[in-house]
Scaffold this active site. Sequence first.
Site, mmCIF file in Angstrom:
data_model
loop_
_atom_site.group_PDB
_atom_site.id
_atom_site.type_symbol
_atom_site.label_atom_id
_atom_site.label_comp_id
_atom_site.label_asym_id
_atom_site.label_seq_id
_atom_site.Cartn_x
_atom_site.Cartn_y
_atom_site.Cartn_z
ATOM 1 N N GLU A 275 -2.427 37.650 -43.082
ATOM 2 C CA GLU A 275 -1.173 36.901 -42.950
ATOM 3 C C GLU A 275 -1.512 35.436 -43.182
ATOM 4 O OE1 GLU A 275 1.678 38.078 -42.753
ATOM 5 O OE2 GLU A 275 1.476 40.109 -41.961
ATOM 6 N N CYS A 309 3.989 29.376 -40.268
ATOM 7 C CA CYS A 309 3.790 29.892 -41.630
ATOM 8 C C CYS A 309 5.129 30.170 -42.291
ATOM 9 C CB CYS A 309 2.915 31.144 -41.610
ATOM 10 S SG CYS A 309 3.484 32.427 -40.488
#
Length: 525
Positions: A275, A309
Site C-alpha cells: 500500500e 495516502c
Amino acid sequence: MKQTIDELPLTKAVTDVLHQLGVKDINPAYSTGLAWGGQEGCTTKEIYSPADGNLIASVNMATAEDYEQVVKQAEEAFKVWRKMPAPKRGEIVRQIGNKLREHKEALGKLVSYEMGKILQEGLGEVQEMIDICDFAVGLSRQLHGYTMHSERPQHRMYEQYHPLGIVGVISAFNFPVAVWSWNAMLAAVCGDVVIWKPSEKTPLTAVACQHILREVLTENELPEGIFNLVIGDAEIGSLMANDTRIPLVSATGSTRMGKKVGEAVGARLGKSLLELGGNNAIIITEHADLEMALRAVVFGAVGTCGQRCTSTRRLIIHENVYEQVKERLLKIYPSLPIGHPLSNTTLVGPLIDKDAVKAFQNALEAVQQEGGNLLIGGEVLEGEQYAIGTYVTPAIVEAENHYHMVQEETFAPILYLIKYSGDVENAIELQNGVKQGLSSSIFSTNLLETEAFLSHWGSDCGIANVNIGTSGAEIGGAFGGEKDTGGGRESGSDAWRVYMRRQTNTINYGRELPLAQGIKFDIMD
C-alpha cells in the site's frame, strides 16, 4: 464533571494517557504479546511530539538478535494458533475490539499527540480498529471456498483456504495503528501470527497496543508469539522482507520503500501486499453540487495536514466553474484553525517533523519554478505557539498536470488546481495521467459523467468515488490501488484471501481411477 483536554494542563493529560496505556519512560525493543525484551546496550531512540516538541518517551531499538528471538517465538505460536477453530480465533479478536473500546479515548489522544493528527482523527483511527475487529469476528465464520463439479464420475472437487504462517506488517507513521489492525485482525482470524514493525517515528502507539493485547492474551491463557512487535529501523524491515520464514509481508509507505520490499520479497518468491503512494484527484464538473464538493475538497486536502495516502492532491475543475471554486477555496483557507492537535478547536495540526516541512517548502519552490502560481499558504508558522517549526499553512497552487512536482506525491497540504475544458473524458485523462492509482473522486449530478468515470475506461484507481472525497474509506470495502500504489488490497471485501494459502481438493469416492481429459494409462490387465 469530566474535563476536556483543553481544560487540563497538557503535560498532565499526556502523562495520564501514557500511564493508562502502559507506556514507560523507556520502552523495550520487542514484545511477543506477553513478554517484553531486548538486547542490553542497544540503541535508544527518543520520541518527540510534532505538536509541541516535547519528549514523550523513549524506545529501545531492536537488534538482529532480537528479531530472531521474535521470529522463533512466532513460529512456535503458529503451531498452536492455526489449530484453534476460526470462530474461536474470532472470539479473541472480539475481545480485543472490546478492550480497544475501553481504551479508545486514551489511545486516540496518544495517536494524536505522537503523530500530530487532530484529536477527532485520532479517535476515528481507533474506531477504525474497533470496526475491523467487528468485521473480522464475522469473517471468522465465513472463510469459505468453492465447490466445483468434476468431469470424472464419483469425484468431488472443492477449494479451501489454510493459514499462511507468519505475516510481517510494516506500517507507516500517518496511520500508526489502524493499518496494522487491518492486517493483524484479518490475519489472526485466518490463523496466522503477526510480527509488526511500526514506523520508527511513531512507535509508542504500537507499544500501547501491545499492552492492550496482552490483557486479552493473558485472560485467555494463550501462548506468546501470536501478536508480536519489533521496534527498529530499516534494517529490521529488510530482515523481514528477506526472511523466507515470513510468507507474506504487508508494507505501507512510500513507493520508493515499497519497491525495495517488493523486490526483496519477490526474489524469494514470497507474497507482498503493498500500500504505497497516492496522487489523488477530485474532478469537479460543471454539473457538480459545489457546496458538497468544497467540503470534501477541504477535508481531503488539509485533513491530517495532507499526510494521508488518500489526501486530495489535485483538483481538476471544469472551466465553467473554475473561478467560482477557486474563489471559494481562497475564502475558506485563511479561516482554517491551525494549532495543537489535542485542542478541540483545531482542524489542521502539524506535519510529522521538520524534514516533512522542508519537503513541503521544496515542492512549492519547485512547482513555482515550473510555472505554478502559488495562490495562498506555504508559510511555516512562527511564534510561541508554533515554536517547534512543524506547523505550516496549507497551500493552493494553480498548475498543470504535466508539471514534475504535480506528478509526484508530496506528503503535505498542497492542493494543485488544474483547469479542464470539454467533456468529462478530458478530466478523466488528466486524473489518470500520473504514476499512482490509489483514490479518485468525481463530483457531478450528471449520470452520464459519473457512469463514464466508473466505467472500464474511466478512473484507473483502486478506489473511485462519486460525490464523496478521496479520503475516509470505510473498512467494509477492499482498500488499495494500482500502478505505483502497489496493487495490494487490505481491510474489507475478500481482502482476507491474501492472508491464506489456496488449495484445490479432489476426492475420489468410487472404486475406479479415471484420469482427467479422458487420458488412458493402463498398467494392469
